[in-house]
Design a protein around this motif. Structure first.
Motif, PDB file in Angstrom:
ATOM      1  N   VAL A 133       0.831  -1.203   0.000  1.00 11.52           N
ATOM      2  CA  VAL A 133       0.000   0.000   0.000  1.00 11.52           C
ATOM      3  C   VAL A 133       0.869   1.258   0.000  1.00 11.52           C
ATOM      4  CG1 VAL A 133      -1.594   1.364   1.416  1.00 11.52           C
ATOM      5  CG2 VAL A 133      -1.990  -1.091   1.101  1.00 11.52           C
ATOM      6  N   TYR A 134       1.899   1.277   0.836  1.00 11.72           N
ATOM      7  CA  TYR A 134       2.762   2.456   0.915  1.00 11.72           C
ATOM      8  C   TYR A 134       3.566   2.653  -0.373  1.00 11.72           C
ATOM      9  CZ  TYR A 134       1.663   2.403   5.911  1.00 11.72           C
ATOM     10  OH  TYR A 134       1.011   2.439   7.113  1.00 11.72           O
ATOM     11  N   LYS A 171       7.101   6.044   6.174  1.00 15.11           N
ATOM     12  CA  LYS A 171       6.272   4.946   6.670  1.00 15.11           C
ATOM     13  C   LYS A 171       6.906   3.591   6.337  1.00 15.11           C
ATOM     14  CE  LYS A 171       2.375   5.286   7.921  1.00 15.11           C
ATOM     15  NZ  LYS A 171       1.779   5.339   9.289  1.00 15.11           N
ATOM     16  N   LEU A 172       7.429   3.466   5.125  1.00 12.61           N
ATOM     17  CA  LEU A 172       8.103   2.219   4.735  1.00 12.61           C
ATOM     18  C   LEU A 172       9.327   1.967   5.600  1.00 12.61           C
ATOM     19  CD1 LEU A 172       8.003   2.185   0.817  1.00 12.61           C
ATOM     20  CD2 LEU A 172       6.995   0.483   2.347  1.00 12.61           C
ATOM     21  N   VAL A 225      17.188  -3.408   8.781  1.00 10.92           N
ATOM     22  CA  VAL A 225      17.812  -2.083   8.891  1.00 10.92           C
ATOM     23  C   VAL A 225      18.339  -1.586   7.549  1.00 10.92           C
ATOM     24  CG1 VAL A 225      18.371  -2.264  11.333  1.00 10.92           C
ATOM     25  CG2 VAL A 225      19.971  -3.179   9.661  1.00 10.92           C
ATOM     26  N   ASP A 226      18.721  -2.489   6.646  1.00 17.18           N
ATOM     27  CA  ASP A 226      19.204  -2.048   5.330  1.00 17.18           C
ATOM     28  C   ASP A 226      18.088  -1.353   4.558  1.00 17.18           C
ATOM     29  OD1 ASP A 226      21.925  -2.977   5.415  1.00 17.18           O
ATOM     30  OD2 ASP A 226      21.153  -5.006   5.255  1.00 17.18           O
ATOM     31  N   THR A 227      16.903  -1.969   4.556  1.00 12.62           N
ATOM     32  CA  THR A 227      15.760  -1.342   3.878  1.00 12.62           C
ATOM     33  C   THR A 227      15.362  -0.053   4.584  1.00 12.62           C
ATOM     34  OG1 THR A 227      14.951  -3.496   3.139  1.00 12.62           O
ATOM     35  CG2 THR A 227      13.364  -1.690   3.172  1.00 12.62           C
ATOM     36  N   THR A 228      15.406  -0.071   5.913  1.00 12.21           N
ATOM     37  CA  THR A 228      15.086   1.136   6.688  1.00 12.21           C
ATOM     38  C   THR A 228      15.973   2.296   6.268  1.00 12.21           C
ATOM     39  OG1 THR A 228      14.392  -0.173   8.598  1.00 12.21           O
ATOM     40  CG2 THR A 228      14.960   2.124   9.005  1.00 12.21           C
ATOM     41  N   CYS A 279      15.151   3.590   2.764  1.00 12.89           N
ATOM     42  CA  CYS A 279      13.919   4.396   2.724  1.00 12.89           C
ATOM     43  C   CYS A 279      14.132   5.770   3.345  1.00 12.89           C
ATOM     44  CB  CYS A 279      12.801   3.663   3.444  1.00 12.89           C
ATOM     45  SG  CYS A 279      12.198   2.199   2.567  1.00 12.89           S
ATOM     46  N   TYR A 280      14.818   5.806   4.458  1.00 11.37           N
ATOM     47  CA  TYR A 280      15.067   7.097   5.104  1.00 11.37           C
ATOM     48  C   TYR A 280      15.937   7.997   4.223  1.00 11.37           C
ATOM     49  CZ  TYR A 280      13.084   5.397   9.535  1.00 11.37           C
ATOM     50  OH  TYR A 280      12.245   4.929  10.514  1.00 11.37           O
ATOM     51  N   ARG A 281      16.860   7.401   3.498  1.00  7.49           N
ATOM     52  CA  ARG A 281      17.673   8.212   2.575  1.00  7.49           C
ATOM     53  C   ARG A 281      16.808   8.795   1.464  1.00  7.49           C
ATOM     54  NH1 ARG A 281      22.554   3.809   2.615  1.00  7.49           N
ATOM     55  NH2 ARG A 281      23.852   4.769   4.238  1.00  7.49           N
ATOM     56  N   LYS A 282      15.801   8.034   1.030  1.00  7.99           N
ATOM     57  CA  LYS A 282      14.861   8.552   0.033  1.00  7.99           C
ATOM     58  C   LYS A 282      14.080   9.738   0.586  1.00  7.99           C
ATOM     59  CE  LYS A 282      15.180   5.641  -3.510  1.00  7.99           C
ATOM     60  NZ  LYS A 282      15.475   6.092  -4.902  1.00  7.99           N
ATOM     61  N   VAL A 283      13.741   9.661   1.874  1.00  9.95           N
ATOM     62  CA  VAL A 283      13.042  10.778   2.515  1.00  9.95           C
ATOM     63  C   VAL A 283      13.895  12.037   2.445  1.00  9.95           C
ATOM     64  CG1 VAL A 283      12.116  11.665   4.691  1.00  9.95           C
ATOM     65  CG2 VAL A 283      11.721   9.283   4.056  1.00  9.95           C
TER      66      VAL A 283
END
Length: 556
Positions: free
Chosen positions: A214-215, A231-232, A242-245, A248-252
């Motif tokens: 959904v996200y 959110k992701l 943590v790698d995906t985290t 995603c945060y870098r994309k933010v």
């Protein structure tokens, strides 16, 4: 980063020439501002800011200059949200009936997530001209929807959103460009609301894979990729990915480099899971300093990162900045003391360790600081009396601190005060009889006092608790060889020490002595030769002594 704050208004500016120049500058600023909104060119933004500032200088009583300049300067990162709000309030003071001044003030309050205050400003703008309040009503409805999206909205918020959206839509019926813009924004916010609601529902029932889909769809279908990447990232962090985290945060941050919450999270994740990636963590904290929030804590974290890089100068500078901002913080003082000690600036280290101890936030923690301070007194200042006193103070603070008793025993051993050393080590053993260190150390002290049997008991216990400790194995062998004259038993312990550490020079030498006592000439020669070879690197022993023993093996 220091903020560039707008000029306060000056009362009583009546110069006609200045007012004319102010109007000219304001018109130039409006044109540059419009070009910037269309083309997003940084030069236009700078030009708009420059002309708005000129307009304020020529006539500081024009309210428009304050809220428009605040908007551009905040976008440039030159001022904080709080300063932008204050400048918009200045416009309200100059012209309390200026509807735009209230709208801009509400806008910045909304960005600061002070939704109640923002709602109050929007309602003020509506009340000034109720019949032509379509735009303020639509802005207020959008703010209410954002409030609902960002937190659990109340029933009143939902009702308010519907009321202001419907009434605003009716009043904007003849304002087609504005209505088109608002409906586009509203459509996006409704989409965000829908995806967010469905995603939260999936998360609540632990349907994490579905929530992730959904996200990801929301990122593609809405303009708020920053929110849904976050959110992701939060979802991945909950699942310990943590790698995906981090991805995603870098994309933010790509979408919004000024997202303070995500900068904090990235820095924390890097420190916790990727300690080798200190440069990126340092960059995050340096960017966080621009917000001028919790700067003392940020400098504290930077100090530890620089310390991990062995950058002593920068670590001292960072910890010092933390202490300058919060001089009564014991943890900041302790870290600064540690940084000074690493840089061998022991007088400075002592000062800040003492400060940390005097603040004493927690007895157990403070006793550890006492141990660090005592070691400086003992090892670097040669002040044994101060060292003993500091260790004893630490023991009073935390009588269960095993390491302090051992450190105190070491100090007495260095002074060859064997009785006090034995007592300190025995106190440590009483405190923790399952820890091998104190047994090993008291064994040496007992041997020095010629208490052979007691020393044997201590070393046997040390070996029992820690069989892979080569030093205890070697020392136990020495007791059998030199104390009990049992070379055969001693050799077993020397060989075990060598097996544990093939580069243990002293163990080879002692194995040579035991073999020589037993008449194993070739074995003794081999052990002595190994000791000679290793000693060229370790320089632990007197090589002439080893050579002499080796040669004596073959004398008639």
């Amino acid at each position: 980063m220091s903020e560039q704050v707008l000029m306060p208004p000056l009362i009583g500016t009546d110069n006609a020439e200045s007012k004319e120049k102010a109007r000219e500058s304001l018109e130039k600023a409006r044109l540059a501002h419009e070009r910037y909104l269309i083309g997003q060119k940084y030069n236009d933004l700078e030009e708009a800011v420059e002309h708005y500032v000129d307009a304020v200088k020529y006539d500081p009583t024009i309210p428009e200059t304050y809220y428009r300049l605040a908007t551009l300067m905040w976008e440039q990162g030159q001022i904080s949200l709080g300063t932008a709000i204050e400048q918009c309030k200045t416009a309200i003071v100059l012209s309390p009936k200026n509807r735009d001044a209230h709208l801009y003030t509400g806008y910045f309050m909304q960005l600061a997530q002070d939704y109640e205050a923002a709602e109050k400003e929007y309602k003020s703008a509506i009340s000034m001209s109720p019949l032509t309040s379509g735009r303020p009503r639509m802005i207020l409805s959008q703010a209410l929807l954002q409030k609902i999206n960002s937190r659990c909205g109340t029933y009143k918020d939902y009702v308010g959103f519907l009321y202001y959206f419907l009434t605003g839509s009716i009043m904007l019926a003849w304002d087609r460009p504005t209505m088109k813009m608002f409906y586009r924004n509203m459509s996006n916010d409704v989409s965000i609301f829908s995806y967010n609601t469905v995603g939260k529902f999936m998360e609540k029932f632990n349907m994490y894979d579905s929530a992730e889909k959904v996200y990801k769809a929301a990122i593609e279908k809405t303009s708020n990729s920053e929110y849904f990447y976050q959110k992701l990232g939060n979802l991945a962090l909950r699942n310990k990915d943590v790698d995906t985290t981090l991805s995603c945060y870098r994309k933010v941050l790509e979408a919004n480099p000024k997202n303070r919450e995500v900068l904090v999270k990235i820095a924390t994740i890097l420190q916790t899971y990727f300690p080798e990636n200190t440069d990126e963590a340092i960059d995050c904290y340096e960017r966080l300093l621009e917000f001028d929030i919790d700067t003392a804590q940020i400098y504290y974290e930077l100090g530890h990162l620089y310390m991990s890089k062995e950058d002593k100068l920068n670590s001292i500078s960072a910890f010092k900045l933390a202490v300058d901002r919060d001089p009564e913080n014991p943890f900041f003082n302790n870290s600064l003391g540690y940084a000074y000690a690493k840089a061998e600036l022991y007088d400075d280290a002592i000062e800040h360790y003492q400060k940390a101890i005097s603040l004493n936030p927690d007895a157990e923690w403070t006793s550890i600081v006492c141990q660090a301070l005592g070691s400086i007194y003992a090892e670097h200042k040669g002040n044994i009396e101060a060292a003993v006193s500091t260790y004893q103070s630490g023991i009073i603070l935390d009588p269960s601190n095993y390491d302090l008793y051992v450190a105190l025993g070491d100090l007495y051993m260095a002074e060859y005060d064997l009785d006090k050393a034995i007592k300190a080590y025995c106190d440590a053993i009483t405190l923790n009889p399952e820890e091998y260190i104190a047994y090993s150390k008291v064994g040496i002290a007992l041997w020095e006092k010629d208490y052979l049997e007691e020393a044997l008991v201590a070393y046997h216990k040390a070996v029992e608790l820690k069989p892979d400790n080569e030093f205890a194995q070697n020392n136990l062998g020495i007791l059998y060889l030199d104390g009990l004259l049992d070379a055969e038993e001693a050799l077993e312990y020397f060989e075990e020490a060598i097996a544990l550490n093939p580069n243990y020079t002293l163990a080879y030498f002692n194995a040579g002595r035991a073999s020589q006592e037993m008449g194993f000439t070739n074995d003794a020669a081999n052990y002595y030769q190994m000791a000679i070879d290793l000693n060229k690197i370790t320089e632990e022993l007197d090589e002439e002594d080893i050579q002499s023993r080796l040669h004596s093996l073959f004398e008639t």
